[in-house]
Design a protein around this motif. Structure first.
Motif, PDB file in Angstrom:
ATOM      1  N   UNK A 393       0.810  -1.220   0.000  1.00  0.00           N
ATOM      2  CA  UNK A 393       0.000   0.000   0.000  1.00  0.00           C
ATOM      3  C   UNK A 393       0.841   1.267   0.000  1.00  0.00           C
ATOM      4  N   UNK A 394       1.796   1.368   0.927  1.00  0.00           N
ATOM      5  CA  UNK A 394       2.571   2.608   1.015  1.00  0.00           C
ATOM      6  C   UNK A 394       3.403   2.835  -0.245  1.00  0.00           C
ATOM      7  N   UNK A 395       4.063   1.787  -0.716  1.00  0.00           N
ATOM      8  CA  UNK A 395       4.875   1.916  -1.930  1.00  0.00           C
ATOM      9  C   UNK A 395       4.010   2.305  -3.120  1.00  0.00           C
ATOM     10  N   UNK A 396       2.813   1.702  -3.229  1.00  0.00           N
ATOM     11  CA  UNK A 396       1.938   1.972  -4.364  1.00  0.00           C
ATOM     12  C   UNK A 396       1.465   3.424  -4.357  1.00  0.00           C
ATOM     13  N   UNK A 397       1.103   3.947  -3.184  1.00  0.00           N
ATOM     14  CA  UNK A 397       0.641   5.333  -3.117  1.00  0.00           C
ATOM     15  C   UNK A 397       1.782   6.315  -3.388  1.00  0.00           C
ATOM     16  N   UNK A 398       2.979   5.997  -2.925  1.00  0.00           N
ATOM     17  CA  UNK A 398       4.132   6.854  -3.196  1.00  0.00           C
ATOM     18  C   UNK A 398       4.428   6.882  -4.694  1.00  0.00           C
ATOM     19  N   UNK A 399       4.336   5.717  -5.328  1.00  0.00           N
ATOM     20  CA  UNK A 399       4.599   5.627  -6.769  1.00  0.00           C
ATOM     21  C   UNK A 399       3.569   6.425  -7.568  1.00  0.00           C
ATOM     22  N   UNK A 400       2.314   6.380  -7.144  1.00  0.00           N
ATOM     23  CA  UNK A 400       1.288   7.170  -7.832  1.00  0.00           C
ATOM     24  C   UNK A 400       1.569   8.661  -7.666  1.00  0.00           C
ATOM     25  N   UNK A 401       2.065   9.057  -6.499  1.00  0.00           N
ATOM     26  CA  UNK A 401       2.457  10.449  -6.308  1.00  0.00           C
ATOM     27  C   UNK A 401       3.535  10.868  -7.290  1.00  0.00           C
ATOM     28  N   UNK A 402       4.543  10.007  -7.457  1.00  0.00           N
ATOM     29  CA  UNK A 402       5.584  10.280  -8.456  1.00  0.00           C
ATOM     30  C   UNK A 402       4.976  10.426  -9.847  1.00  0.00           C
ATOM     31  N   UNK A 415      -6.414  12.659  -0.602  1.00  0.00           N
ATOM     32  CA  UNK A 415      -7.465  12.467   0.393  1.00  0.00           C
ATOM     33  C   UNK A 415      -7.409  11.059   0.953  1.00  0.00           C
ATOM     34  N   UNK A 416      -7.367  10.924   2.289  1.00  0.00           N
ATOM     35  CA  UNK A 416      -7.474   9.620   2.910  1.00  0.00           C
ATOM     36  C   UNK A 416      -6.310   9.264   3.807  1.00  0.00           C
ATOM     37  N   UNK A 417      -6.276   8.009   4.217  1.00  0.00           N
ATOM     38  CA  UNK A 417      -5.247   7.513   5.128  1.00  0.00           C
ATOM     39  C   UNK A 417      -3.848   7.650   4.539  1.00  0.00           C
ATOM     40  N   UNK A 418      -3.741   7.451   3.222  1.00  0.00           N
ATOM     41  CA  UNK A 418      -2.433   7.474   2.564  1.00  0.00           C
ATOM     42  C   UNK A 418      -2.154   8.803   1.859  1.00  0.00           C
ATOM     43  N   UNK A 421       1.455  10.092   2.146  1.00  0.00           N
ATOM     44  CA  UNK A 421       2.399   9.275   1.374  1.00  0.00           C
ATOM     45  C   UNK A 421       2.273   9.592  -0.117  1.00  0.00           C
ATOM     46  N   UNK A 422       1.045   9.757  -0.571  1.00  0.00           N
ATOM     47  CA  UNK A 422       0.797  10.162  -1.961  1.00  0.00           C
ATOM     48  C   UNK A 422       1.467  11.509  -2.234  1.00  0.00           C
ATOM     49  N   UNK A 423       1.291  12.431  -1.298  1.00  0.00           N
ATOM     50  CA  UNK A 423       1.882  13.757  -1.455  1.00  0.00           C
ATOM     51  C   UNK A 423       3.406  13.700  -1.455  1.00  0.00           C
ATOM     52  N   UNK A 424       3.982  12.835  -0.621  1.00  0.00           N
ATOM     53  CA  UNK A 424       5.441  12.733  -0.566  1.00  0.00           C
ATOM     54  C   UNK A 424       6.008  12.251  -1.897  1.00  0.00           C
ATOM     55  N   UNK A 425       5.273  11.357  -2.566  1.00  0.00           N
ATOM     56  CA  UNK A 425       5.698  10.912  -3.889  1.00  0.00           C
ATOM     57  C   UNK A 425       5.660  12.035  -4.898  1.00  0.00           C
ATOM     58  N   UNK A 426       4.600  12.850  -4.821  1.00  0.00           N
ATOM     59  CA  UNK A 426       4.489  13.980  -5.743  1.00  0.00           C
ATOM     60  C   UNK A 426       5.619  14.986  -5.510  1.00  0.00           C
ATOM     61  N   UNK A 427       5.945  15.238  -4.232  1.00  0.00           N
ATOM     62  CA  UNK A 427       7.062  16.149  -3.930  1.00  0.00           C
ATOM     63  C   UNK A 427       8.363  15.586  -4.481  1.00  0.00           C
ATOM     64  N   UNK A 434       3.348  24.174  -2.961  1.00  0.00           N
ATOM     65  CA  UNK A 434       2.103  24.954  -2.986  1.00  0.00           C
ATOM     66  C   UNK A 434       1.072  24.410  -3.977  1.00  0.00           C
ATOM     67  N   UNK A 435       1.438  23.362  -4.698  1.00  0.00           N
ATOM     68  CA  UNK A 435       0.496  22.706  -5.613  1.00  0.00           C
ATOM     69  C   UNK A 435      -0.075  21.424  -5.020  1.00  0.00           C
ATOM     70  N   UNK A 436       0.232  21.158  -3.742  1.00  0.00           N
ATOM     71  CA  UNK A 436      -0.190  19.924  -3.095  1.00  0.00           C
ATOM     72  C   UNK A 436      -1.039  20.247  -1.878  1.00  0.00           C
ATOM     73  N   UNK A 437      -2.177  19.573  -1.775  1.00  0.00           N
ATOM     74  CA  UNK A 437      -3.071  19.734  -0.635  1.00  0.00           C
ATOM     75  C   UNK A 437      -3.358  18.350  -0.050  1.00  0.00           C
ATOM     76  N   UNK A 438      -3.208  18.212   1.261  1.00  0.00           N
ATOM     77  CA  UNK A 438      -3.354  16.913   1.932  1.00  0.00           C
ATOM     78  C   UNK A 438      -4.540  16.955   2.883  1.00  0.00           C
ATOM     79  N   UNK A 439      -5.422  15.942   2.762  1.00  0.00           N
ATOM     80  CA  UNK A 439      -6.610  15.854   3.617  1.00  0.00           C
ATOM     81  C   UNK A 439      -6.776  14.418   4.112  1.00  0.00           C
ATOM     82  N   UNK A 440      -6.859  14.251   5.422  1.00  0.00           N
ATOM     83  CA  UNK A 440      -7.104  12.918   5.965  1.00  0.00           C
ATOM     84  C   UNK A 440      -8.569  12.533   5.860  1.00  0.00           C
ATOM     85  N   UNK A 441      -9.456  13.527   5.753  1.00  0.00           N
ATOM     86  CA  UNK A 441     -10.889  13.272   5.614  1.00  0.00           C
ATOM     87  C   UNK A 441     -11.530  14.429   4.838  1.00  0.00           C
TER      88      UNK A 441
END
Length: 487
Positions: A393-402, A415-418, A421-427, A434-441
């Motif tokens: 899960x974590x690797x997959x979400x990081x890869x999608x961020x990339x 948006x969500x639990x990951x 991690x998704x945002x970290x991949x995008x970074x 400033x193009x990334x927004x993170x929401x847990x819910x």
């Protein structure tokens, strides 16, 4: 899952006893035993037969009395439960019937298998990590040119839904197109045993349901059981673009092949001149067995849908449908709710594809967002969690961020639990902070959407079904009731 199934087949008590392999208790009227089947008292219809299924969170035997009060003719219950609760059900035994079995779920599956064997018709089983519902709808649209088709509705595609689907088979149907969804080892064998398909399509092998299937080899092995059951007596439709599937051409007797990459040798079906536009995808369809070609306009954007169309075309051609009708059926198919819908609101274009998600389907959605024609505005991806990926899960979400960054997407709303991690991949891929927004819910998502979106923008909304991303639509001035039928 909706849980009531109407059928035009006349069911006698003898049919039900033989099909369920059960014994009879209670009263049987002179009328037909039931008109349909239900597993949920919230959606049952008058004259249904209620199956008291037991699950991890509830026991259907607790709802038998409620089902009979609401108009069910009878109930399929376990013998153990009947003996324990027959005093509670005593008043119903003078007006309703009970079929006692070892286990109601097994009885439902046994009845469906028994009923399916009463029909000599082409039955197509479709599975795959992505695209199986779209391929099913395309296939049913084409086969509908020759007569009524039974097809899977909604999410009736697992060990409970598939039997309920098959119980809708009637004499009017000329063919059946059955979706087969699995998430654990052993499920495909069960579905094949019940449905007895005469033809099978595996759309692709991807990283889906890895919690239960471990890895890609596990996914390929389990889904490949569909082809194994057809090796000698059925027809396999083989996607030659998928490395996990192309070797099946050496293992099955009767086959049709398709693919987009025909540089080495032509497959039975291929496509070229593919153009994904705002709301359509056009391409030229080639049947190499006959040398015929036809122009197709799919009423949905996205190059990835062409592969599904080739699979559907191969099924139809194997059943003798002429090329002209294949092209008409593909052009006339209707995309289902929450799957690559193009919506408009306040000058913003939405690509709403929130029925399900895994890494491969999210990549395809990002391709669509990146390629979508526009003249002004930003491309923004609102991505929710991908479920059932297990240890990956974590690797997959990081890869999608990339991948968000590499696709040149202008902004990410995670948006969500990951989400982080998704945002970290995008970074890591180079997308600006400033193009990334993170929401847990969903609590502050409304504010972000109104600050981020402007007329001319394109917003992709993609995530697993459990994220319920249709909740985003009212925040944008749209309502789920305007999306068409539930899928």
């Amino acid at each position: 899952m909706g849980a009531a199934v109407m059928t035009t087949t006349r069911w006698t008590i003898q049919d039900l006893l033989e099909g369920c392999q059960g014994t009879l208790e209670g009263c049987v009227s002179q009328e037909s035993a039931c008109a349909g089947f239900s597993i949920d008292t919230r959606s049952l219809r008058v004259n249904d037969l209620f199956f008291a299924l037991s699950g991890p969170n509830s026991d259907g035997h607790h709802f038998v009395s409620d089902a009979l009060k609401k108009g069910c003719r009878g109930a399929v219950v376990s013998r153990t439960a009947f003996e324990a609760q027959k005093n509670e059900w005593l008043t119903y035994q003078t007006t309703h019937f009970f079929i006692c079995v070892a286990e109601p779920l097994q009885a439902l599956q046994t009845l469906a298998k028994w009923h399916r064997k009463r029909f000599k018709l082409p039955l197509v089983g479709i599975t795959g990590s992505n695209g199986k519902t779209t391929a099913k709808e395309m296939t049913a649209s084409i086969l509908g040119k020759r007569g009524p088709v039974l097809k899977t509705e909604g999410n009736f595609n697992n060990h409970i839904g598939l039997p309920l689907t098959l119980l809708r088979l009637s004499d009017e149907h000329q063919s059946a197109v059955i979706e087969m969804g699995i998430s654990h080892f052993g499920e495909m064998a069960t579905l094949c045993d019940i449905a007895q398909p005469t033809m099978g399509l595996i759309t692709n092998i991807g990283p889906a349901h890895l919690e239960g299937l471990e890895n890609l080899k596990g996914v390929a092995r389990e889904k490949g059981l569909l082809f194994e059951g057809l090796q000698k007596t059925g027809t396999c439709i083989i996607n030659q673009d998928d490395p996990f599937l192309k070797d099946w051409t050496d293992r099955v007797a009767t086959q049709w092949t398709y693919g987009l990459h025909t540089e080495t040798e032509p497959y039975d079906f291929s496509a070229d001149h593919i153009i994904s536009e705002r709301e359509t995808t056009t391409f030229t369809l080639h049947l190499h067995r006959s040398g015929e070609s036809a122009h197709v306009t799919l009423p949905t954007p996205g190059r990835h849908h062409v592969s599904n169309a080739l699979g559907a075309a191969s099924i139809a051609a194997a059943l003798g449908i002429p090329m002209e009708q294949i092209a008409e059926g593909l052009s006339g198919f209707q995309p289902l709710s929450q799957r690559t819908q193009i919506l408009k609101t306040k000058g913003i274009t939405l690509i709403f594809d929130a029925y399900n998600a895994n890494p491969a389907s999210v990549e395809a959605a990002l391709d669509l967002l990146a390629e979508h024609p526009q003249s002004t505005g930003k491309r923004i991806a609102l991505l929710g969690d991908m479920f059932q990926l297990g240890d990956t899960s974590e690797e997959a979400h990081h890869t999608i961020g990339l991948s968000v960054a590499s696709h040149g997407i202008d902004a990410l709303i995670a948006l969500g639990q990951y989400a982080e991690i998704l945002a970290s991949g995008a970074r890591a891929g180079g997308l600006a902070e400033n193009a990334i927004s993170v929401h847990s819910d969903f609590s502050h998502l409304h504010t972000t959407l109104h600050e981020e979106l402007q007329a001319g923008d394109i917003l992709l909304i993609k995530g697993s079904r459990g994220m319920k991303l249709e909740r985003v639509l009212p925040l944008l001035g749209l309502h789920e009731t305007g999306l068409g039928g539930q899928i």
